[in-house]
Design an enzyme around this catalytic site. Structure first.
Site, PDB file in Angstrom:
ATOM      1  CG  HIS A 291       2.201  -6.474  -4.190  1.00 27.11           C
ATOM      2  ND1 HIS A 291       1.159  -5.984  -3.432  1.00 27.11           N
ATOM      3  CD2 HIS A 291       3.041  -5.434  -4.391  1.00 27.11           C
ATOM      4  CE1 HIS A 291       1.354  -4.700  -3.186  1.00 27.11           C
ATOM      5  NE2 HIS A 291       2.485  -4.343  -3.758  1.00 27.11           N
TER       6      HIS A 291
ATOM      7  CB  ILE B 295       3.299  -2.613  -7.463  1.00 25.78           C
ATOM      8  CG1 ILE B 295       2.719  -3.827  -8.209  1.00 25.78           C
ATOM      9  CG2 ILE B 295       2.533  -1.344  -7.812  1.00 25.78           C
ATOM     10  CD1 ILE B 295       1.318  -4.217  -7.766  1.00 25.78           C
ATOM     11  NE  ARG B 296       4.591   4.595  -6.633  1.00 31.84           N
ATOM     12  CZ  ARG B 296       5.401   5.626  -6.836  1.00 31.84           C
ATOM     13  NH1 ARG B 296       6.002   5.768  -8.007  1.00 31.84           N
ATOM     14  NH2 ARG B 296       5.625   6.494  -5.902  1.00 31.84           N
TER      15      ARG B 296
ATOM     16  CB  CYS C 123       5.093  -3.986  -1.188  1.00 32.24           C
ATOM     17  SG  CYS C 123       5.563  -2.820  -2.470  1.00 32.24           S
TER      18      CYS C 123
ATOM     19  CD  GLU D 131      -0.521  -8.913  -2.196  1.00 35.12           C
ATOM     20  OE1 GLU D 131       0.615  -9.410  -2.032  1.00 35.12           O
ATOM     21  OE2 GLU D 131      -0.684  -7.696  -2.462  1.00 35.12           O
TER      22      GLU D 131
ATOM     23  N   GLY E  81       0.863  -1.176   0.000  1.00 36.01           N
ATOM     24  CA  GLY E  81       0.000   0.000   0.000  1.00 36.01           C
ATOM     25  C   GLY E  81       0.894   1.218   0.000  1.00 36.01           C
ATOM     26  CD  GLU E  82       2.678   5.768  -0.076  1.00 38.40           C
ATOM     27  OE1 GLU E  82       2.753   5.473  -1.273  1.00 38.40           O
ATOM     28  OE2 GLU E  82       3.687   5.982   0.637  1.00 38.40           O
ATOM     29  CB  SER E  83       5.331   2.710   3.790  1.00 42.34           C
ATOM     30  OG  SER E  83       6.061   3.617   3.004  1.00 42.34           O
TER      31      SER E  83
ATOM     32  NE  ARG F 173       7.865   5.729   0.662  1.00 44.65           N
ATOM     33  CZ  ARG F 173       7.321   6.906   0.366  1.00 44.65           C
ATOM     34  NH1 ARG F 173       7.892   8.034   0.715  1.00 44.65           N
ATOM     35  NH2 ARG F 173       6.191   6.957  -0.299  1.00 44.65           N
TER      36      ARG F 173
HETATM   37  N1  GLN Z   1       5.903   2.780  -2.770  1.00 50.50           N
HETATM   38  C1  GLN Z   1       5.063   2.352  -1.678  1.00 50.50           C
HETATM   39  C2  GLN Z   1       5.538   2.958  -0.365  1.00 50.50           C
HETATM   40  O1  GLN Z   1       6.468   3.671  -0.343  1.00 50.50           O
HETATM   41  C3  GLN Z   1       5.023   0.845  -1.573  1.00 50.50           C
HETATM   42  C4  GLN Z   1       4.335   0.275  -2.785  1.00 50.50           C
HETATM   43  C5  GLN Z   1       3.568  -0.973  -2.531  1.00 50.50           C
HETATM   44  O2  GLN Z   1       3.328  -1.353  -1.372  1.00 50.50           O
HETATM   45  N2  GLN Z   1       3.099  -1.565  -3.584  1.00 50.50           N
HETATM   46  O3  GLN Z   1       4.933   2.713   0.643  1.00 50.50           O
END
Ligand code: GLN
Length: 193
Positions: A174, A138-139, A81, A176, A49-51, A110
């Protein structure tokens, strides 16, 4: 061994598919948003997600200290992630107000794979298996340092992407998102109940 209850941190991000994967393995996987929910689980998944957002929400929901305490007590945790970022000892290119739990001795950058390839897939050889694991990034965070106590379970181009130290397992991808449940199975095998 009794089947553990594996909570999935559900503050934000990609938690639903983790629940599906755990359920498919016969494991009860309640959503965790509150301290009293954390108290009912044997182990935890921290999803992608977004940390930075998840870090904020941990504080807003009063989960930071209870989770830190469970980590100190040796609870099994799988961080994927953004979850890997939250568990790392050191976060590079994080936001200044973002905090991590220092639960595994790795330094992660990150979005460390950069813009050109901010999402990609790779086949990971897994120990004890002839079939590679198709990993979706993913990112993703990039592991820039892993301490001597960290087992590197898989690498892509010499960079660790799946690591374990004691009860903590982290993946920069990921697991999952694919039908292959071997990463979750491997994590379940580390849980003591
Ligand atoms: N770039 C996201 C972060 O900095 C992590 C990306 C992800 O969990 N798919 O949290």
């Amino acid at each position: 061994m009794a089947t553990p209850v594996v909570g999935v941190l559900a503050l934000q991000g990609a938690f639903a598919k983790h629940i599906e994967t755990l359920n498919s393995l016969g494991v009860d996987a309640p959503e965790v948003r509150l301290e009293r929910e954390l108290d009912t689980v044997d182990a935890l998944v921290i999803p992608g997600g977004e940390s930075t957002t998840m870090s904020k929400m941990l504080d807003l929901n009063g989960l930071r200290d209870p989770l830190a305490k469970r980590l100190a007590d040796g609870m099994g945790v799988l961080g994927t992630c953004a979850g890997m970022i939250l568990l790392a000892a050191e976060v590079l290119d994080g936001r200044p107000d973002q905090k991590s739990f220092n639960a595994i001795d790795i330094a992660v950058r990150r979005n460390g794979y950069g813009r050109q390839i901010d999402s990609f897939e790779a086949d990971l050889p897994l120990e004890g298996s002839d079939d590679p694991f198709r990993a979706v990034f993913i990112r993703a965070p990039k592991v820039e340092k892993a301490g001597p106590g960290v087992d590197v379970l898989a690498e892509v181009a010499d960079v660790p992407v799946l690591c374990r130290q004691g009860s903590i397992t982290v993946a920069s991808f990921h697991p999952e998102l694919t039908a292959d449940n071997r990463i979750h199975k491997g994590f379940l095998a580390t849980i003591d109940v």
